[in-house]
Structures are given as structure tokens and as C-alpha cells.
Design a protein around this motif. Structure first.
Motif, mmCIF file in Angstrom:
data_model
loop_
_atom_site.group_PDB
_atom_site.id
_atom_site.type_symbol
_atom_site.label_atom_id
_atom_site.label_comp_id
_atom_site.label_asym_id
_atom_site.label_seq_id
_atom_site.Cartn_x
_atom_site.Cartn_y
_atom_site.Cartn_z
ATOM 1 N N UNK A 1 0.824 -1.207 0.000
ATOM 2 C CA UNK A 1 0.000 0.000 0.000
ATOM 3 C C UNK A 1 0.856 1.253 0.000
ATOM 4 N N UNK A 2 1.892 1.258 0.816
ATOM 5 C CA UNK A 2 2.769 2.429 0.880
ATOM 6 C C UNK A 2 3.491 2.658 -0.436
ATOM 7 N N UNK A 3 3.993 1.589 -1.044
ATOM 8 C CA UNK A 3 4.701 1.735 -2.316
ATOM 9 C C UNK A 3 3.773 2.229 -3.421
ATOM 10 N N UNK A 4 2.570 1.686 -3.479
ATOM 11 C CA UNK A 4 1.639 2.141 -4.517
ATOM 12 C C UNK A 4 1.204 3.584 -4.262
ATOM 13 N N UNK A 5 1.021 3.950 -3.007
ATOM 14 C CA UNK A 5 0.652 5.328 -2.687
ATOM 15 C C UNK A 5 1.730 6.305 -3.152
ATOM 16 N N UNK A 6 2.989 6.022 -2.813
ATOM 17 C CA UNK A 6 4.068 6.928 -3.184
ATOM 18 C C UNK A 6 4.318 6.923 -4.688
ATOM 19 N N UNK B 1 1.506 9.063 -6.037
ATOM 20 C CA UNK B 1 1.730 10.434 -5.602
ATOM 21 C C UNK B 1 2.772 11.124 -6.470
ATOM 22 N N UNK B 2 3.756 10.386 -6.923
ATOM 23 C CA UNK B 2 4.846 10.974 -7.678
ATOM 24 C C UNK B 2 4.553 11.085 -9.171
ATOM 25 N N UNK B 3 3.809 10.144 -9.756
ATOM 26 C CA UNK B 3 3.719 10.070 -11.205
ATOM 27 C C UNK B 3 2.344 10.361 -11.805
ATOM 28 N N UNK B 4 1.303 10.503 -11.026
ATOM 29 C CA UNK B 4 -0.016 10.796 -11.581
ATOM 30 C C UNK B 4 -0.148 12.295 -11.857
ATOM 31 N N UNK B 5 -0.585 12.669 -13.046
ATOM 32 C CA UNK B 5 -0.615 14.091 -13.429
ATOM 33 C C UNK B 5 -1.492 14.959 -12.529
#
Length: 128
Positions: free
Chosen positions: A9-14, A17-21
Motif C-alpha cells: 500500500x505504501x509503495x503504490x501510494x508513493x 503520488x509521484x507520477x499521476x498528473x
């Protein structure tokens, strides 16, 4: 098992957070320099609403069921951009009030200390 789920969950969140426009734009608006762009960023909700309506029409015309996920995604992004305008406006007002209060306190402190902050600094030479 719980640690694995938490890590995923943490990895997918970050990652999101970083790559979604949309998240990148909203993070940029939430900075001090970007607060003034919150209301114009609301205009980005229009293409997302149009895309959601188009996908909904395709579903009603017998399109693929996976388009429901796109409709949810587009509506979520529409909601984010519609809300960022008023939120950033309130944050901008709050920041400007805090800056004005700090400026007023600094001026009052300088005047109380009898400091003329517009005077040219003088150089004192030290000879030993």
C-alpha cells in the motif's frame, strides 16, 4: 502478512503520488507560489467531466464494462479539481493575513527599537 499489505500500500501510494498528473498539479497548487493558480486549475475539471460523460454514454450504448472504472477515475479527478479552487483560495487568504500580521509586527518592533531600516548602513573600521 499485514506487513506485506502495508508495504504494498505504501509503495503504490508513493508511486501514484509521484507520477499521476492530477496529483502533481494539485501538489504544485498547494505550494506558496502555486496558491494563486487554484481557481484557474478548476478549469481542468471540465475535460475530466466531459471524458466521464463520454465514457458513460459508451457504456449505455453497450460498450465494455471496464469503462465504469474510467468513469469513476474521471469523476474523482473532476471532484479534486473542483475542490482545489476554493481550498487554495482559503489557504491564500490565510497566508496573506499571516504575512501581513508578521509584517505589521516587524514594523512595530523596528519602530519601538527606534531603528530606521531605510537608513544606509555605515561601515566601522576596526584598527588594532
Amino acid at each position: 502478512m499485514f506487513a506485506l499489505i502495508l508495504a504494498a500500500t505504501a509503495h503504490s501510494y508513493f508511486f501514484l503520488r509521484r507520477f499521476m498528473p492530477t496529483t502533481i498539479v494539485i501538489d504544485a497548487v498547494n505550494t506558496r507560489r502555486g496558491l494563486k493558480w487554484g481557481v484557474p486549475a478548476m478549469l481542468l475539471a471540465v475535460p475530466y467531466a466531459i471524458a466521464a460523460d463520454y465514457c458513460r454514454a459508451q457504456i449505455e450504448a453497450g460498450g465494455a464494462g471496464w469503462l465504469d472504472l474510467l468513469v469513476l477515475l474521471f469523476l474523482w479527478n473532476t471532484l479534486k479539481f473542483v475542490l482545489i479552487g476554493p481550498i487554495s483560495l482559503l489557504k491564500l487568504i490565510s497566508v496573506r493575513v499571516r504575512e501581513a500580521v508578521a509584517r505589521h509586527r516587524m514594523t512595530r518592533t523596528l519602530l519601538a527599537d527606534d531603528v530606521d531600516h531605510f537608513a544606509e548602513p555605515t561601515l566601522v573600521s576596526r584598527r588594532g
